[in-house]
Structures are given as structure tokens and as C-alpha cells.
Scaffold this motif. Structure first.
Motif, mmCIF file in Angstrom:
data_model
loop_
_atom_site.group_PDB
_atom_site.id
_atom_site.type_symbol
_atom_site.label_atom_id
_atom_site.label_comp_id
_atom_site.label_asym_id
_atom_site.label_seq_id
_atom_site.Cartn_x
_atom_site.Cartn_y
_atom_site.Cartn_z
ATOM 1 N N GLU A 211 92.742 -24.699 96.236
ATOM 2 C CA GLU A 211 92.581 -23.261 96.431
ATOM 3 C C GLU A 211 92.618 -22.531 95.092
ATOM 4 O OE1 GLU A 211 95.282 -21.578 99.237
ATOM 5 O OE2 GLU A 211 95.036 -23.237 100.647
ATOM 6 N N PHE A 212 93.517 -22.961 94.219
ATOM 7 C CA PHE A 212 93.631 -22.329 92.912
ATOM 8 C C PHE A 212 92.356 -22.524 92.098
ATOM 9 C CE2 PHE A 212 94.885 -22.617 88.385
ATOM 10 C CZ PHE A 212 95.329 -21.317 88.201
ATOM 11 N N ILE A 213 91.843 -23.741 92.081
ATOM 12 C CA ILE A 213 90.621 -24.034 91.334
ATOM 13 C C ILE A 213 89.442 -23.242 91.880
ATOM 14 C CG2 ILE A 213 88.940 -25.851 90.799
ATOM 15 C CD1 ILE A 213 91.340 -27.793 90.666
ATOM 16 N N GLU A 214 89.409 -23.056 93.206
ATOM 17 C CA GLU A 214 88.327 -22.279 93.820
ATOM 18 C C GLU A 214 88.319 -20.838 93.327
ATOM 19 O OE1 GLU A 214 88.906 -22.745 97.987
ATOM 20 O OE2 GLU A 214 87.973 -24.737 98.080
ATOM 21 N N LEU A 215 89.504 -20.303 93.011
ATOM 22 C CA LEU A 215 89.585 -18.935 92.511
ATOM 23 C C LEU A 215 88.919 -18.775 91.151
ATOM 24 C CD1 LEU A 215 93.238 -17.826 93.361
ATOM 25 C CD2 LEU A 215 91.149 -17.147 94.508
ATOM 26 N N LEU A 216 88.777 -19.873 90.440
ATOM 27 C CA LEU A 216 88.185 -19.816 89.108
ATOM 28 C C LEU A 216 86.668 -19.753 89.143
ATOM 29 C CD1 LEU A 216 90.338 -22.623 87.440
ATOM 30 C CD2 LEU A 216 90.882 -20.190 87.659
ATOM 31 N N GLN A 217 86.097 -20.018 90.298
ATOM 32 C CA GLN A 217 84.649 -20.100 90.413
ATOM 33 C C GLN A 217 84.041 -18.699 90.537
ATOM 34 O OE1 GLN A 217 83.622 -23.152 89.808
ATOM 35 N NE2 GLN A 217 85.801 -23.675 89.855
ATOM 36 N N PRO A 218 82.779 -18.525 90.143
ATOM 37 C CA PRO A 218 82.121 -17.218 90.266
ATOM 38 C C PRO A 218 82.037 -16.758 91.720
ATOM 39 C CG PRO A 218 80.870 -18.675 88.816
ATOM 40 C CD PRO A 218 81.934 -19.526 89.474
ATOM 41 N N ASN A 219 82.229 -15.451 91.895
ATOM 42 C CA ASN A 219 82.039 -14.796 93.210
ATOM 43 C C ASN A 219 82.922 -15.378 94.297
ATOM 44 O OD1 ASN A 219 79.922 -13.181 92.128
ATOM 45 N ND2 ASN A 219 78.541 -14.936 92.360
#
Length: 223
Positions: A211-219
Motif C-alpha cells: 500500500e505504501f509503495i502504491e502511494l508513490l505511483q503517479p495519480n
């Protein structure tokens, strides 16, 4: 191998900054941790290869300006700001027993320093292709969770900490709208799950890491 992606994490003692740093480093970010006092001393005990740890007090504007100057000189921009710095006090607090000076000190660490840090670092974030601000929140500041009978923290009476985290959530919503024209996403993230009811010993399990890594992705937007 690190890229030119730069991440800053703040820390005042919850012990999560080095865990976030390890994730970001694995995602090829150059990582800086800004800590102070005992939190800084504790971080120096870890083997944080390639991660820069600075001794800076972000409750003081002079410290925030010092951090801005360092980042501008060393990197010229900032891609990720993780506002992880927090203190917790007042377990079992009752309104009649509050020490208002302690409440003010907590707000200074958990909320006002976050506002001031963002204020000074927005210009560096604006130079990123994918700028993100991630405010580390808590279920204790979530009104709906605190009203739920099955929430493990529902009986925790931490007036200062809980209300400061609620305010941080609202700040996140407001800033996400305000900074949208700068392409800066502002997110909230609670790393503690029901099965991990002690913040100081929380393990960032695979699901939380994802979930944390997903926050780093665009949009990406997670609430």
C-alpha cells in the motif's frame, strides 16, 4: 543503484522512519531522514547504508530553513516528503487532568511542524515530475474508527494525540486540493493494522508495504 529520486522522512521517536527508508531505498530513492535528539541518536545505531541522517529540530523555523537549504544545495528538488515525526503522550487522559502546555508541545511536534515543513519545501517538491507528500496518520484520529466497537484503540483516551491526528487528516484533504495545480499529491497513510495494536512495535508487513509503495505511483489516491 539509486536514481535522482529524492525522499525526505521526518522522525521524532516512533521508530518508523528507518523502515520507510529501507522501502524507499529498495525503490531506488536517495533517502534523507531529518530527526532530532534521542530519535537522531537511535537512528545512528542502525545500519542505514546510503541513507543520510540529519540532526534537525523541525519544530523550530531555523531547523526547517536549514533543511530546505541542505536539500536545495545537495539535490535541487524533492520528490517525496513523508511527515512521520510525532510524539505520543497522555494515555488515559481526562479533560480535567490535561496539562495544556503538554498539549501545545504535542501539537507543535505533530501538526504545526508539519505545516511549517510543507510550507518551506513546496518549492522543491514543485521541481519533481511526481511529487508526493505523505502524512503518517493514526486510527486514533479517525472519528469513525474511534466510534466503532471493534476498533482496538476505541477506549484509548489520548486527547492531545488523537485530536492532532484528526487535524492532520483535515490538513491532508485541504492541501491536496490547494497543491493540485502544482501536481503535488498529498496523501494520508496509517501503517498500523488491527492485528498490530502497538505503534512502537508495528511491523510493516507485505500488505502495508505494498500500500505504501502504491502511494508513490503517479495519480494514486488512497483514503
Amino acid at each position: 543503484m539509486k536514481t535522482d529520486k529524492i525522499a525526505l522522512i521526518t522522525e521524532t521517536g516512533n521508530g518508523l522512519s528507518h523502515k520507510f527508508a529501507e522501502i524507499l531505498s529498495a525503490e531506488h530513492y536517495s533517502v534523507v531522514i531529518a530527526a532530532k535528539g534521542s530519535a537522531y541518536n537511535e537512528l545512528t545505531k542502525f545500519n542505514l547504508d546510503g541513507i543520510k541522517v540529519l540532526d534537525i529540530d523541525l519544530t523550530q523555523t531555523a531547523g526547517v530553513v536549514q533543511l530546505y537549504s541542505y536539500l536545495k544545495t545537495a539535490y535541487g528538488k524533492l520528490d517525496i516528503l513523508i511527515n512521520n515525526a510525532e510524539v505520543a503522550n497522555g494515555f488515559g487522559q481526562k479533560i480535567t487532568e490535561l496539562d495544556i502546555n503538554e498539549v501545545k508541545a504535542l501539537y507543535n511536534e505533530n501538526l504545526f511542524s508539519v505545516m511549517n515543513t510543507i510550507k518551506h519545501l513546496v518549492s522543491l517538491l514543485s521541481k519533481s515530475d511526481n511529487p508526493r507528500i505523505i502524512n503518517i496518520t493514526s486510527g486514533l484520529g479517525d472519528i469513525n474508527k474511534m466510534k466503532a466497537d471493534d476498533f482496538c484503540y476505541k477506549d484509548y483516551k489520548m486527547i492531545a494525540y488523537a485530536t492532532a491526528k484528526s487535524a492532520l487528516d483535515m490538513l491532508t484533504v485541504i492541501l491536496d486540493k490547494e497543491l493540485a495545480p502544482n501536481n503535488i499529491k498529498v496523501e494520508r497513510f496509517d501503517p498500523v493494522r488491527i492485528e498490530n495494536c502497538t505503534h512502537n512495535s508495528v511491523d510493516l508487513c507485505k500488505g502495508v508495504k505494498r500500500e505504501f509503495i502504491e502511494l508513490l505511483q503517479p495519480n494514486t489516491l488512497v483514503y
